[in-house]
Design a protein around this motif. Sequence first.
Motif, PDB file in Angstrom:
ATOM      1  N   GLY A  54       3.158  -8.979 -10.097  1.00 57.23           N
ATOM      2  CA  GLY A  54       4.455  -9.625  -9.967  1.00 57.23           C
ATOM      3  C   GLY A  54       5.124  -9.845 -11.320  1.00 57.23           C
ATOM      4  O   GLY A  54       6.345  -9.751 -11.447  1.00 57.23           O
ATOM      5  N   LEU A  55       4.307 -10.121 -12.357  1.00 58.35           N
ATOM      6  CA  LEU A  55       4.864 -10.524 -13.650  1.00 58.35           C
ATOM      7  C   LEU A  55       5.104  -9.374 -14.628  1.00 58.35           C
ATOM      8  O   LEU A  55       6.122  -9.359 -15.327  1.00 58.35           O
ATOM      9  CB  LEU A  55       3.933 -11.552 -14.314  1.00 58.35           C
ATOM     10  N   ILE A  56       4.159  -8.436 -14.686  1.00 59.20           N
ATOM     11  CA  ILE A  56       4.262  -7.382 -15.714  1.00 59.20           C
ATOM     12  C   ILE A  56       5.589  -6.623 -15.648  1.00 59.20           C
ATOM     13  O   ILE A  56       6.236  -6.440 -16.683  1.00 59.20           O
ATOM     14  CB  ILE A  56       3.050  -6.412 -15.635  1.00 59.20           C
ATOM     15  N   PRO A  62       0.294 -10.652 -19.128  1.00 63.65           N
ATOM     16  CA  PRO A  62      -0.860 -11.542 -19.282  1.00 63.65           C
ATOM     17  C   PRO A  62      -1.807 -11.017 -20.358  1.00 63.65           C
ATOM     18  O   PRO A  62      -1.736  -9.838 -20.710  1.00 63.65           O
ATOM     19  CB  PRO A  62      -1.530 -11.507 -17.907  1.00 63.65           C
ATOM     20  N   VAL A  63      -2.670 -11.902 -20.861  1.00 62.84           N
ATOM     21  CA  VAL A  63      -3.695 -11.443 -21.806  1.00 62.84           C
ATOM     22  C   VAL A  63      -4.945 -10.995 -21.054  1.00 62.84           C
ATOM     23  O   VAL A  63      -5.735 -10.219 -21.562  1.00 62.84           O
ATOM     24  CB  VAL A  63      -4.068 -12.535 -22.837  1.00 62.84           C
ATOM     25  N   GLU A 155      10.335 -13.864 -10.086  1.00 62.94           N
ATOM     26  CA  GLU A 155      11.485 -13.805 -11.006  1.00 62.94           C
ATOM     27  C   GLU A 155      11.719 -15.173 -11.633  1.00 62.94           C
ATOM     28  O   GLU A 155      11.901 -15.296 -12.841  1.00 62.94           O
ATOM     29  CB  GLU A 155      12.747 -13.372 -10.251  1.00 62.94           C
ATOM     30  N   ASP A 156      11.703 -16.207 -10.771  1.00 57.00           N
ATOM     31  CA  ASP A 156      11.922 -17.565 -11.280  1.00 57.00           C
ATOM     32  C   ASP A 156      10.830 -17.964 -12.256  1.00 57.00           C
ATOM     33  O   ASP A 156      11.097 -18.516 -13.327  1.00 57.00           O
ATOM     34  CB  ASP A 156      11.950 -18.564 -10.106  1.00 57.00           C
ATOM     35  N   LEU A 157       9.591 -17.672 -11.863  1.00 59.03           N
ATOM     36  CA  LEU A 157       8.454 -18.031 -12.701  1.00 59.03           C
ATOM     37  C   LEU A 157       8.530 -17.303 -14.046  1.00 59.03           C
ATOM     38  O   LEU A 157       8.352 -17.909 -15.109  1.00 59.03           O
ATOM     39  CB  LEU A 157       7.148 -17.690 -11.965  1.00 59.03           C
ATOM     40  N   ASN A 295       6.334  -6.357  -6.550  1.00 60.84           N
ATOM     41  CA  ASN A 295       7.465  -6.180  -7.454  1.00 60.84           C
ATOM     42  C   ASN A 295       8.479  -5.202  -6.866  1.00 60.84           C
ATOM     43  O   ASN A 295       8.183  -4.455  -5.933  1.00 60.84           O
ATOM     44  CB  ASN A 295       6.975  -5.735  -8.834  1.00 60.84           C
ATOM     45  N   TYR A 296       9.684  -5.224  -7.424  1.00 58.77           N
ATOM     46  CA  TYR A 296      10.779  -4.404  -6.893  1.00 58.77           C
ATOM     47  C   TYR A 296      10.483  -2.906  -6.993  1.00 58.77           C
ATOM     48  O   TYR A 296      10.810  -2.141  -6.094  1.00 58.77           O
ATOM     49  CB  TYR A 296      12.074  -4.717  -7.656  1.00 58.77           C
TER      50      TYR A 296
END
Lengths: 319, 343
Positions: A54-56, A62-63, A155-157, A295-296
């Motif tokens: 979700g984040l990358i 992330p580490v 997205e918000d996070l 993710n999109y």
Amino acid sequence: MQHRTLLAAAMAAAVALSSAAHAQSWSYTDDSGQTVTLDEVPTRIVASADAAAGLIPLGIRPVGIYADSAVADSKPLQGLDLAGIEIVGQAWGEIDIEKVAALEPDIVIAEYWPLDDAWSGGPGVTGAESPLRALAPITGPTVGDSILALVEDYEDLATSLGADLSEPQVAADKAAFEEARAAFEEAVAAKPGLTVLAVWAGADALYVAAPAGASELVDFERWGLDIITPEVADDRGYFETLSWEQADKYQPDLILVDNRSATTLETALAQPTWTTIKAAQAGAVAEWPAYWLRNYGAYAGELEKLTAAISAADENLTD
Amino acid sequence: MEASVRPTVMRYQATLALGLLGLAVIVAMVAFLSMTVGARAIPLDMVWTALTAFDPDSTDHRIIWDLRLPRTLIGLLVGAALGLSGAVLQGATRNPLADTSILGIHAGAAVFVVMGITLFGITQLSIYVWLAFAGAGVAMFVVYGIASIGREGATPVKLALVGAAMTAALTSVVSAVLLMSPTTFDQLRFWQVGSLAGRDMAVLMQVLPFLLAGIVLALATARMLDGLSLGEDVARSLGQNVKISRAIAGLAAVILAGSATAAAGPIAFVGLTVPHVARAVTGPNYRWILPYSMLLAPILLLGADIIGRVVAPPGEVQVGIVTAAIGAPFFIALVRRRKLATL
């Protein structure tokens, strides 16, 4: 959508506090009701594979990542650039706590599963007594009834963590998704009689998915797709188990086969009664991105494949 | 000893032969049920038409040919193999609790299958068959080899102890691998419980030569087992080579149990229970215990499979679960009802 409201409140708080020049404090309230507050915006993140997926793509790297399986087999991580990210777990329920400690994480981002009242990785990894909690607080979004809402939560996070969603690649992914979704809705609208069945195939039985148990299937239904709901789902509410002798119990126009593992379709094709489902006989088989979209970019890719399959399907196959 | 055993056997011989015939009839009936009863209701005349005038476009016909026929044949053969291997193992080791699990056969097969899945990513059932077979053979060979160390050779107690130790060791390897890899667990779960479903003719054909050879070899060991059951010293004094007898019986058991495990997964309780039932009927003579076990076991196995097909519609319960569920109380009842014939 209560969690999104909470999240918005958390965001507002974070933004308000961020106006102080130094020592920007950061806080996030998750759906289990816990608020994590840190003195500074966390930068050293250890994420579950789903959370990393979700984040990358939003630019938050992330580490460390702990996955539920070997990274090579991890559907959510597929296609993502993991260079420089330490893998600290490759099996469900397991994490290399020494490696995590060496990474000196500020925070662990996982997903909350409300039905199980548990976080990604299970109680051993992220439970109240887990050693991971002693190293860093655990928080993250909730897996609810929509993948789209989950992606928006990310997205918000990510924004609160410092991501810039106007980055060209991030914006392009989102645009690709919007386009894919519009095309999907259009294709579905063009075939009002089309019925769909989502399955997982084992050598012992055919497992028919209850759409309510899978966030992306709920999304598809929201966008107009008519997914057959099995009569009797199991006690967890995810699947109905059909003996292969009963494989033709439901007759959809199009079958979606769980694509988490390529062997699922192979197993289905090897069953003599697979083709008693008319759609299987007609080759109207497409992929079900079961439970793993975060993710999109990935969502757009899967939607495009589905749109093609829906356009090619015969809505009157089983009428 | 021979002289005192013979007249008793003679007295029952006609009855026992008749009983064997009766069992054969029951086996045929269970096989018939297995063809006609399933998760899908198919009328009797449709089953008949399917067998006599096959129509590839009929779903019912394909279920009869592609699902129920292989399943029935595998059930019959695997059942016979499990019953015989249990009887032969109990006779050869003179251990009333000897079962395919006691010599590490299940565990050996499981280790090889697990390794195949995790290390080589094998997912086809047709390759599981060979892995399971090889694992069963290797485990049995190692167990027998270790048990043979020492002057007395592979005595029942040593075999049982080594087998139990080997099972424990191999099972821990399996657990370790499964804990590390839930994907493997998913794939193995189905195989490990034991099931007759989802096995096609190709699987049957792969193990058929081994099953048939094992059945012939096992039936041929009856005389040796009778000798062994008198005790090693008596057997030896009757001119029997105890080591060779045990080796042949062990070979028969590993071929049977290995191929049965390969085809259907490790199915517990059949090999353990059936020989005791047979012995309760026939008395201690292996010339009768073996054929009785061979016919009783498929009745139990296929019967359990049929029950499993209908208790949880529209799904099924795997046969390994049903045999354990009905086998265990049955076994306890048997033990309580009468003192088990000593081996």
